[in-house]
Design an enzyme around this catalytic site. Structure first.
Site, mmCIF file in Angstrom:
data_model
loop_
_atom_site.group_PDB
_atom_site.id
_atom_site.type_symbol
_atom_site.label_atom_id
_atom_site.label_comp_id
_atom_site.label_asym_id
_atom_site.label_seq_id
_atom_site.Cartn_x
_atom_site.Cartn_y
_atom_site.Cartn_z
ATOM 1 C CB VAL A 1 36.891 -41.173 58.928
ATOM 2 C CG1 VAL A 1 35.719 -42.046 59.339
ATOM 3 C CG2 VAL A 1 37.632 -40.674 60.158
ATOM 4 C CE LYS A 2 32.677 -38.471 54.268
ATOM 5 N NZ LYS A 2 32.167 -37.449 53.345
ATOM 6 C CE LYS B 1 43.581 -44.196 58.080
ATOM 7 N NZ LYS B 1 44.144 -43.728 59.332
ATOM 8 N N GLY B 2 37.312 -46.501 55.906
ATOM 9 C CA GLY B 2 36.056 -47.250 56.033
ATOM 10 C C GLY B 2 35.835 -48.155 54.843
ATOM 11 C CD GLU C 1 47.945 -53.432 51.978
ATOM 12 O OE1 GLU C 1 46.997 -53.934 51.349
ATOM 13 O OE2 GLU C 1 48.547 -54.033 52.894
ATOM 14 N NE ARG D 1 51.146 -32.713 52.618
ATOM 15 C CZ ARG D 1 50.372 -32.189 51.700
ATOM 16 N NH1 ARG D 1 49.126 -31.874 51.989
ATOM 17 N NH2 ARG D 1 50.798 -31.961 50.470
ATOM 18 C CE LYS E 1 52.562 -27.733 49.467
ATOM 19 N NZ LYS E 1 52.931 -29.107 49.155
ATOM 20 C CB ALA F 1 52.639 -19.105 47.437
ATOM 21 C CD GLU G 1 48.029 -33.363 44.411
ATOM 22 O OE1 GLU G 1 48.142 -32.629 43.421
ATOM 23 O OE2 GLU G 1 48.995 -33.724 45.110
HETATM 24 P P1 0O2 Z 1 54.612 -32.751 49.774
HETATM 25 O O1 0O2 Z 1 55.595 -32.692 50.881
HETATM 26 O O2 0O2 Z 1 54.434 -34.127 49.225
HETATM 27 O O3 0O2 Z 1 53.358 -32.055 50.101
HETATM 28 P P2 0O2 Z 1 54.692 -29.174 41.757
HETATM 29 O O4 0O2 Z 1 54.696 -28.963 43.257
HETATM 30 O O5 0O2 Z 1 54.825 -27.928 40.966
HETATM 31 O O6 0O2 Z 1 55.681 -30.250 41.357
HETATM 32 P P3 0O2 Z 1 51.857 -29.431 41.150
HETATM 33 O O7 0O2 Z 1 51.651 -29.160 39.707
HETATM 34 O O8 0O2 Z 1 51.365 -28.422 42.109
HETATM 35 O O9 0O2 Z 1 53.358 -29.834 41.400
HETATM 36 O O10 0O2 Z 1 51.137 -30.739 41.551
HETATM 37 P P4 0O2 Z 1 51.535 -32.239 41.325
HETATM 38 O O11 0O2 Z 1 52.265 -32.465 40.061
HETATM 39 O O12 0O2 Z 1 50.257 -32.950 41.491
HETATM 40 O O13 0O2 Z 1 52.578 -32.564 42.477
HETATM 41 C C1 0O2 Z 1 52.469 -32.179 43.782
HETATM 42 C C2 0O2 Z 1 52.842 -33.301 44.737
HETATM 43 O O14 0O2 Z 1 53.079 -34.530 44.040
HETATM 44 C C3 0O2 Z 1 54.135 -33.052 45.483
HETATM 45 O O15 0O2 Z 1 53.898 -32.283 46.601
HETATM 46 C C4 0O2 Z 1 54.568 -34.458 45.851
HETATM 47 O O16 0O2 Z 1 53.798 -34.963 46.919
HETATM 48 C C5 0O2 Z 1 54.194 -35.214 44.598
HETATM 49 N N1 0O2 Z 1 55.286 -35.197 43.619
HETATM 50 C C6 0O2 Z 1 55.260 -34.626 42.406
HETATM 51 N N2 0O2 Z 1 56.419 -34.825 41.760
HETATM 52 C C7 0O2 Z 1 57.212 -35.543 42.572
HETATM 53 C C8 0O2 Z 1 58.539 -36.090 42.467
HETATM 54 O O17 0O2 Z 1 59.243 -35.949 41.461
HETATM 55 N N3 0O2 Z 1 59.007 -36.779 43.549
HETATM 56 C C9 0O2 Z 1 58.266 -36.973 44.672
HETATM 57 N N4 0O2 Z 1 58.816 -37.663 45.677
HETATM 58 N N5 0O2 Z 1 57.018 -36.480 44.808
HETATM 59 C C10 0O2 Z 1 56.492 -35.772 43.776
HETATM 60 P P5 0O2 Z 1 55.043 -31.387 47.253
HETATM 61 O O18 0O2 Z 1 54.517 -30.002 47.326
HETATM 62 O O19 0O2 Z 1 56.330 -31.588 46.545
HETATM 63 O O20 0O2 Z 1 55.312 -31.879 48.661
#
Ligand code: 0O2
Length: 208
Positions: A22-23, A25-26, A41, A46, A48, A57, A140
């Site tokens: 909300v914040k 988009k505001g 944009e 979401r 997880k 984990a 994040e």
């Molecule tokens: P989802 O479905 O997006 O929630 P790690 O999970 O170990 O790679 P870390 O250090 O916990 O990463 O955090 P980081 O580097 O900030 O990355 C986490 C999220 O960044 C991922 O979440 C993705 O959303 C995105 N991301 C990072 N690397 C890639 C990549 O190579 N390709 C894509 N498409 N997305 C990436 P999750 O948990 O993968 O999934």
């Protein structure tokens, strides 16, 4: 943890995602009302899914009692921008907010991942008012251009399809596609002023 415990644990995360959507988009609406280019944009968010939390984990050897501190993206927001320069503006706006305490920034734009992934990640503490009092939780925020988002969405689904083991030839194509997305961002930045002027004229026309 049984399902009810998970629901209780995830409840402040759900609230944080909804509030921040909300914040953020505001903010976009405020730029629009001022007739200014919005660096935002669109925004998505979401929580997880439990299976993905457990999976992460396990992958990172994080004991269940440390999930809260060590998995930083249980609450995830994504801000999409038109131009690479907008990302800087958004990050600056996030740094100036009083409701976010930034704990980490990861710059995958100047330091792209081997996969070709580009995005700017901001990890912050966000206070949620619960019935037990204020609870600061980690969120994040991923900030990326539309082109970066297009690439990441496609790559994410391929990763899912191949359970993280994308065949080499497809990996190579993805790396080339990432280069193409990078060039698209560069080209768009070159004609940014033209595009912005056109969008202002267009939005005035649709308002009248
Ligand atoms: P989802 O479905 O997006 O929630 P790690 O999970 O170990 O790679 P870390 O250090 O916990 O990463 O955090 P980081 O580097 O900030 O990355 C986490 C999220 O960044 C991922 O979440 C993705 O959303 C995105 N991301 C990072 N690397 C890639 C990549 O190579 N390709 C894509 N498409 N997305 C990436 P999750 O948990 O993968 O999934």
């Amino acid at each position: 943890m049984n399902y009810q415990k998970w629901e209780q644990f995830l409840s402040p995360y759900k609230q944080a995602v909804e509030e921040l959507k909300v914040k953020l988009k505001g903010l976009r609406s405020q730029f629009e009302l001022e007739g200014e280019h919005s660096p935002i944009e669109f925004v998505t968010g979401r929580v997880k899914p439990i299976a993905s939390i457990l999976d992460k984990a396990r992958r990172k050897n994080i004991p269940i009692e440390n999930i809260e501190d060590e998995i930083q993206d249980i609450a995830g927001l994504r801000i999409m921008c038109q131009f690479v320069d907008d990302i800087k503006t958004v990050v600056k706006m996030l740094r100036e907010r009083h409701d976010l305490e930034i704990v980490e920034e990861r710059d995958y734009i100047n330091h792209k991942k081997d996969s070709g992934y580009r995005s700017y990640h901001v990890v912050a503490k966000y206070p949620v008012q619960t019935f037990k009092g204020l609870k600061k939780i980690l969120v994040e925020i991923q900030i990326r251009t539309l082109a970066m988002n297009f690439w990441a969405t496609i790559e994410h689904s391929l990763n899912y399809k191949y359970s993280g083991n994308i065949p080499e030839d497809i990996k190579l194509r993805l790396q080339r596609a990432a280069e193409a997305a990078y060039r698209l961002d560069e080209e768009m930045s070159q004609i940014r002023e033209e595009i912005r002027e056109a969008q202002v004229i267009f939005s005035r026309k649709t308002e009248s």
